[in-house]
Motif scaffolding. Sequence first.
Motif, PDB file in Angstrom:
ATOM      1  N   ILE A  31     -10.358 -13.840  -0.266  1.00 57.83           N
ATOM      2  CA  ILE A  31      -9.519 -12.898  -0.083  1.00 57.83           C
ATOM      3  C   ILE A  31      -8.997 -11.696  -0.571  1.00 57.83           C
ATOM      4  O   ILE A  31      -8.260 -11.877  -1.334  1.00 57.83           O
ATOM      5  CB  ILE A  31      -8.162 -13.550   0.427  1.00 57.83           C
ATOM      6  CG1 ILE A  31      -8.328 -14.881   1.862  1.00 57.83           C
ATOM      7  CG2 ILE A  31      -6.988 -12.467   1.345  1.00 57.83           C
ATOM      8  CD1 ILE A  31      -6.692 -15.614   2.100  1.00 57.83           C
ATOM      9  N   VAL A  32      -8.843 -10.482  -0.064  1.00 57.41           N
ATOM     10  CA  VAL A  32      -9.320  -9.911  -0.959  1.00 57.41           C
ATOM     11  C   VAL A  32      -8.674  -8.304  -0.185  1.00 57.41           C
ATOM     12  O   VAL A  32      -7.816  -9.031   0.936  1.00 57.41           O
ATOM     13  CB  VAL A  32     -10.450  -8.494  -0.747  1.00 57.41           C
ATOM     14  CG1 VAL A  32     -10.422  -7.069  -1.462  1.00 57.41           C
ATOM     15  CG2 VAL A  32     -11.514  -8.637  -1.258  1.00 57.41           C
ATOM     16  N   GLY A  33      -6.839  -8.768  -1.220  1.00 57.13           N
ATOM     17  CA  GLY A  33      -5.455  -7.535  -0.465  1.00 57.13           C
ATOM     18  C   GLY A  33      -4.697  -8.514  -0.487  1.00 57.13           C
ATOM     19  O   GLY A  33      -4.181  -9.720   0.583  1.00 57.13           O
ATOM     20  N   ALA A  34      -3.291  -8.601  -1.095  1.00 56.92           N
ATOM     21  CA  ALA A  34      -2.294  -9.212  -0.809  1.00 56.92           C
ATOM     22  C   ALA A  34      -1.016  -7.788  -0.069  1.00 56.92           C
ATOM     23  O   ALA A  34      -0.035  -8.604  -0.583  1.00 56.92           O
ATOM     24  CB  ALA A  34      -1.668 -10.253  -2.058  1.00 56.92           C
ATOM     25  N   GLY A  35      -1.343  -7.924   0.557  1.00 60.99           N
ATOM     26  CA  GLY A  35      -0.087  -6.891   2.101  1.00 60.99           C
ATOM     27  C   GLY A  35      -0.259  -8.273   2.550  1.00 60.99           C
ATOM     28  O   GLY A  35      -0.127  -9.638   2.089  1.00 60.99           O
ATOM     29  N   GLN A  36       1.071  -7.845   3.748  1.00 62.52           N
ATOM     30  CA  GLN A  36       1.892  -9.114   4.825  1.00 62.52           C
ATOM     31  C   GLN A  36       0.279  -9.768   4.822  1.00 62.52           C
ATOM     32  O   GLN A  36       0.233 -11.012   5.460  1.00 62.52           O
ATOM     33  CB  GLN A  36       1.975  -8.305   6.137  1.00 62.52           C
ATOM     34  CG  GLN A  36       1.172  -7.666   7.091  1.00 62.52           C
ATOM     35  CD  GLN A  36       2.092  -6.035   7.307  1.00 62.52           C
ATOM     36  OE1 GLN A  36       2.833  -6.087   7.079  1.00 62.52           O
ATOM     37  NE2 GLN A  36       1.665  -6.480   8.153  1.00 62.52           N
ATOM     38  N   VAL A  41      12.987   2.525   6.560  1.00 61.94           N
ATOM     39  CA  VAL A  41      13.068   1.194   6.591  1.00 61.94           C
ATOM     40  C   VAL A  41      11.706   0.185   7.827  1.00 61.94           C
ATOM     41  O   VAL A  41      11.401   1.599   8.152  1.00 61.94           O
ATOM     42  CB  VAL A  41      14.871   1.268   7.195  1.00 61.94           C
ATOM     43  CG1 VAL A  41      15.771   1.593   6.333  1.00 61.94           C
ATOM     44  CG2 VAL A  41      14.646   0.884   8.569  1.00 61.94           C
ATOM     45  N   ALA A  42      12.310  -0.995   7.968  1.00 58.41           N
ATOM     46  CA  ALA A  42      11.258  -1.382   8.843  1.00 58.41           C
ATOM     47  C   ALA A  42      11.536  -0.814  10.092  1.00 58.41           C
ATOM     48  O   ALA A  42      12.712  -0.372  10.671  1.00 58.41           O
ATOM     49  CB  ALA A  42      11.487  -3.167   9.241  1.00 58.41           C
ATOM     50  N   ASN A  43      10.349  -0.555  10.927  1.00 53.96           N
ATOM     51  CA  ASN A  43      10.597   0.000  12.640  1.00 53.96           C
ATOM     52  C   ASN A  43      11.233  -1.126  12.959  1.00 53.96           C
ATOM     53  O   ASN A  43      11.647  -0.847  14.604  1.00 53.96           O
ATOM     54  CB  ASN A  43       9.344   0.364  12.534  1.00 53.96           C
ATOM     55  CG  ASN A  43       8.830   1.953  12.230  1.00 53.96           C
ATOM     56  OD1 ASN A  43       9.428   2.173  12.165  1.00 53.96           O
ATOM     57  ND2 ASN A  43       7.586   1.984  12.105  1.00 53.96           N
ATOM     58  N   ALA A  70     -11.690  -9.615   3.718  1.00 53.97           N
ATOM     59  CA  ALA A  70     -11.086  -8.689   4.173  1.00 53.97           C
ATOM     60  C   ALA A  70      -9.552  -7.866   4.806  1.00 53.97           C
ATOM     61  O   ALA A  70     -10.316  -7.928   5.482  1.00 53.97           O
ATOM     62  CB  ALA A  70     -12.142  -6.984   4.212  1.00 53.97           C
ATOM     63  N   ALA A  71      -8.741  -7.970   3.963  1.00 53.43           N
ATOM     64  CA  ALA A  71      -7.537  -7.536   4.429  1.00 53.43           C
ATOM     65  C   ALA A  71      -6.813  -7.193   3.470  1.00 53.43           C
ATOM     66  O   ALA A  71      -5.684  -6.664   3.431  1.00 53.43           O
ATOM     67  CB  ALA A  71      -6.079  -8.721   4.009  1.00 53.43           C
ATOM     68  N   THR A  72      -7.331  -5.677   3.604  1.00 57.78           N
ATOM     69  CA  THR A  72      -6.768  -4.591   2.642  1.00 57.78           C
ATOM     70  C   THR A  72      -6.205  -3.239   3.467  1.00 57.78           C
ATOM     71  O   THR A  72      -6.246  -2.139   2.880  1.00 57.78           O
ATOM     72  CB  THR A  72      -8.243  -4.242   1.755  1.00 57.78           C
ATOM     73  OG1 THR A  72      -9.601  -4.185   3.193  1.00 57.78           O
ATOM     74  CG2 THR A  72      -8.963  -4.705   1.032  1.00 57.78           C
TER      75      THR A  72
END
Length: 434
Positions: free
Chosen positions: A12-17, A54-56, A132-134
């Motif tokens: 998995i590429v990318g460790a955002g949510q 802040v979160a929406n 691709a989780a970029t």
Amino acid sequence: MTVATVEIDTLIVGAGQAGVAMSEHLSKLGVPHLVLERNRIAERWRTGRWDSLVANGPAWHDRFPGMEFDDLSPDGFAPKERVADYFEAYARQFNAPIRTGVDVKKVQRNVGRPGFTVETSEGIIQARRVVAATGPFQRPVIPPIAPQNLALTQIHSADYRNPQQLPAGGVLVVGAGSSGVQIADELRRAGRDVYLSVGQHDRPPRAYRGRDFCWWLGVLGEWDAAAMKPGREHVTIAVSGAHGGRTVDFRELAQQGMTLVGLTQAFDGAVVSFQPDLVDNLKRGDDNYLALLDAADAYIERNGLDLPPEPAARRVFADAPCISQPLQQLNLLEAGVTSIIWATGFATDYSWLAVDAFDANGKPAHQRGVSTEPGVYFLGLPWQSRRGSSFIWGVWHDAKYIADQIAIQRQYAAYHCDAAQRQAKAVEQLTVSA
Ligand SMILES: Cc1cc2nc3c(=O)[nH]c(=O)nc-3n(C[C@H](O)[C@H](O)[C@H](O)COP(=O)(O)OP(=O)(O)OC[C@H]3O[C@@H](n4cnc5c(N)ncnc54)[C@H](O)[C@@H]3O)c2cc1C
């Protein structure tokens, strides 16, 4: 840490949510995997956005099913650092195999054997599959109309942090989606003269009859809309969780002193011209707002819900002069404008992904994230499977689907092995009985 010569089933590429959600679902299915992140977990929430963001969506909504924000009221809005902390804690909760500080530089399909060769800043990895989780918003986009030789500060909303960062003077904010309108409001509250260029937008009520718009979009099935309605590609959504969460009402902002202008059309030296579409854009935004109130009222009636009526939600602010006589042109220097903030969106960047998974326009070619290149998957794309796909709660469901597809492919791959074993056993039994 070095990852040289590692072999892994799924990378998995990318460790955002998106990467964290993907890892959770693959872990549940027992799929061996590794997540590589060039920065830190959920880095974009930490350093890719302005300080006061802040979160929406409220804390009960903008989260994954497996963990709540235990220190926030469910109806509160998590500050951006808190959102990043949340994803870090979430990843720790199931020991997600995440390596941070590793940049994926190139992915290429192997020739004559399955899988991909992945070049990283720490060495080579062999992966059977790549996700691709970029992120949906990778590369800030400033349109070509941006003036080149004007002695003004020009930044993209991705580089805006706070009002003090800008030189003294007025600010033109181009783009009135959630980012543009929140930044413009912050600057106006800080005492700046603000011009906000407003295009087509949706602007749901923050809350109506006691329920947040996230709830309304959920029960009315709008988060699950499978495809954008034709002709609405440039319609942005203007919402905000700032100041406890308030409806974005452009007429109210104009009453408070913000100067609204139409879509930014062109620059001629210091003179910027605007399209004569401000009134239409505001009207369409109002229509969208009122349509949601109507749909909510109908839902309440159909289901016999006891939710308090809210006639004040239909109040319309009087038009400020900038709406009744919209500016067609503005000389920025004469108006004392010293900065332009381009809140004009983002593009993707898959320059590292050298595979056959893109259409003629360079966009991911995929169905619900399963790409045209076998073994390559996308996650977190806008409208990947539904309207909610690029948002926190939506990406979790898309990740579940992709994990299932990966598990299915692994079963097919394992079949040959089983079949060979079954055949060998059958031959063995035949030999014994003979
Ligand atoms: C201003 C703003 C506010 C938002 N607010 C909300 C909100 O309140 N609620 C909501 O639900 N959504 C919100 N969103 C939308 C969405 O939730 C975020 O954009 C979110 O960050 C997307 O998560 P992601 O994991 O898909 O991508 P990202 O968070 O962008 O994560 C991708 C990760 O991939 C890494 N990466 C990229 N390329 C490589 C590479 N080659 N090698 C290694 N690592 C790489 C990056 O470093 C990054 O950490 C907001 C978006 C913006 C822009």
